[in-house]
Each structure stands twice: as C-alpha cells, then as structure tokens.
Design an enzyme around this catalytic site. Structure first.
Site, short mmCIF file in Angstrom:
data_model
loop_
_atom_site.label_atom_id
_atom_site.label_comp_id
_atom_site.label_asym_id
_atom_site.label_seq_id
_atom_site.Cartn_x
_atom_site.Cartn_y
_atom_site.Cartn_z
N GLY A 70 0.79 -1.22 0.00
CA GLY A 70 0.00 0.00 0.00
C GLY A 70 0.82 1.27 0.00
CE1 TYR A 71 0.56 7.38 2.72
CE2 TYR A 71 2.70 7.69 1.71
CZ TYR A 71 1.61 8.19 2.38
OH TYR A 71 1.58 9.53 2.72
CG HIS A 83 2.95 0.82 -5.22
ND1 HIS A 83 3.37 1.87 -4.46
CD2 HIS A 83 3.38 -0.30 -4.58
CE1 HIS A 83 4.01 1.42 -3.40
NE2 HIS A 83 4.04 0.11 -3.45
N GLY A 90 8.71 -5.44 -8.65
CA GLY A 90 9.55 -4.34 -9.11
C GLY A 90 11.03 -4.63 -8.98
#
Length: 282
Positions: free
Chosen positions: A31-32, A37, A147
């Site tokens: 998240g964040y 992302h 990633g």
C-alpha cells in the site's frame, strides 16, 4: 472492483474466475501507492483477464524495532488508485486472518536471503516468501508482477517458484524514479528536506560505477571504493547498510566483474532505509 477482506472470499472468487476460463494477474503490495505501484498495476492489467491487487502490510517481514507501526497507510486512496487501474479485486486482509496466533509454518530460500538486505534483516525474506506463497495459493495467479528496486526479493521469489514448481510466471518491472533519479518508495516520506536533497546521490554513484565497469574496470573492490568516495563527499547524511556486487540470479558476491553483475545497496537516511541497485553488466 470487489474488495475482499478474508482469504476465503478471495479464494472463492478466484476459483470462480478460473472456472469461467479467466486467467489472473496478481500485484502484491503493502500500500501507500506511488507511481511505481501504478506501473505494476498497469502492467498487470495487460497480462490477464483479471487483475488482483493485494494490500497487506505484512507483519511477518518486519523485524523488532522496524517501522511496522509507523509504515504509511492510506487505504481509501489506495483503493481508488487500484480501481483506476482496472483492478477486478483488491485484497485487504487483517493480520489475524493471514496468521493464526500459533502460526508455525514458514517458507525460506536461505542461500539467497543471507546477504544484501538479509544481513541486517535476518527474518525479512522468510516473512516475504511466506506471505507471497499464501497470496499465490489464494489467488491462483497465473502471473505476478514485482519491481526491480527490490531485486533481492524478486530473485528469491523466482527461486521459490522454480524450486516448488509453482504454476505462476513472475514478471519484473523496471524501477520507477523521481526526475532526479531517486527510486520511488513509500518510505521516502520519512526523509527530511535536507535528506531528500542528498538522496539522489545514491543513484548517481551507482551510475558512476556502471560507467566505470562498462569502460573496463573489473575489480569489485575498486568499483565499490569509487561509490563510497562519492557518497563520502555528496551524501554526508547517509549511513551505509551495505554496498555489494553480486551475480544477478544467484546473488553470490563477485570479486571481478566479467559477466552479469549487479551492484546493490542500502543506505539509511534519518528514519528511512533506502535501497537501490544497478546492472553493471547484463
């Protein structure tokens, strides 16, 4: 977009999708969200009929004294971002639904987890592998996207997939960066203005080492020293965690750069621990 909060909900929907002939792409996250992302989600959207995003701040990959409680969170914003990238489902479980109080089963790839980030975070990758395997099984993903910034993580997951004959393909996306070269990270919010101003020197020094290697410098020691000299001058607020040159797949340390080689580092700046890497030769 459906929102699932229990493993049972996610597994049931993914079984139904597979029964209907739909393949599934998974993007595991904590998240964040930032543009990195979003790149993972956008790529995942192209890979399969269904896109599942998991949003779980996994307590098992945080060690004692690390930033589990302080890790930035914004579930409402993250949910909107996942929906905007065409996610069919977002999985947001509570820790108790993923780990029972007497949880005792762990997945490890010890040889690849021992060095680099594993030196200072000895239980980190055990937590990563365990939760990722859970997510693979619950989602029955055909493909999962990670990633390149977390190079060691994706190398370990690829080995886990190979060794356990898991029916999932792993895709690795290039690191997304700020205009000045700093790798995007949810933890960049920890940086003070002074630290943020110096942080791009992490990347600049790695690029310098890559240039030296491509010009013929082969000694890992000399390449490492060249980076450390630049950091001593231009990154005075940084505290070195590690800087090493390894084989990109085995993660074995290299003394000479004569074939595929990855330079990887972690630097602490204030409350932030920043990681980055660069292929010296591919």
């Amino acid at each position: 977009m459906q929102i699932f909060t229990t493993p049972q909900q996610l597994a049931a929907q993914c079984r139904a999708w597979h029964a209907a002939g739909d393949d599934i792409a998974l993007v595991p996250t904590m998240g964040y969200y930032h543009a990195g992302h979003e790149d993972l989600m956008a790529h995942g959207r192209t890979l399969a009929k269904r896109l599942v995003v998991s949003l779980f701040v996994n307590p098992a990959q945080f060690g004692p004294g690390e930033d589990l409680a302080a890790y930035p969170r914004d579930a409402e914003r993250d949910t909107a971002i996942a929906a905007s990238h065409g996610a069919d489902a977002i999985f947001m479980p509570e820790p108790g639904s993923m780990y029972e109080a007497d949880h005792a089963t762990w997945v490890e790839v010890p040889d690849l987890a021992r060095g680099l980030c594993g030196q200072s975070r000895p239980t980190h990758f055990r937590g990563v592998c365990t939760v990722v395997l859970k997510l693979f099984m619950l989602s029955a993903a055909d493909v999962a996207v990670f990633g390149q910034k977390d190079w060691q993580q994706q190398a370990i997951i690829k080995r886990m997939v190979r060794d356990l004959n898991l029916p999932v393909r792993i895709e690795t996306r290039p690191t997304v960066r700020e205009a000045d070269g700093l790798a995007l990270s949810s933890r960049n919010v920890y940086l003070s203005p002074e630290e943020r101003a110096q942080a791009p020197q992490i990347r600049q020094a790695l690029l310098h080492a890559q240039k030296l290697a491509q010009e013929g410098a082969g000694s890992a020691t000399l390449l490492r020293e060249a980076v450390l000299r630049r950091w001593a001058e231009l990154l005075p607020l940084g505290r070195l965690d590690y800087l090493t040159i390894v084989h990109p797949e085995s993660l074995e340390p290299l003394d000479e750069v004569v074939g595929p080689a990855l330079m990887a580092c972690a630097v602490r700046m204030g409350k932030a621990r920043l990681i980055d890497n660069i292929l010296l030769h591919s």
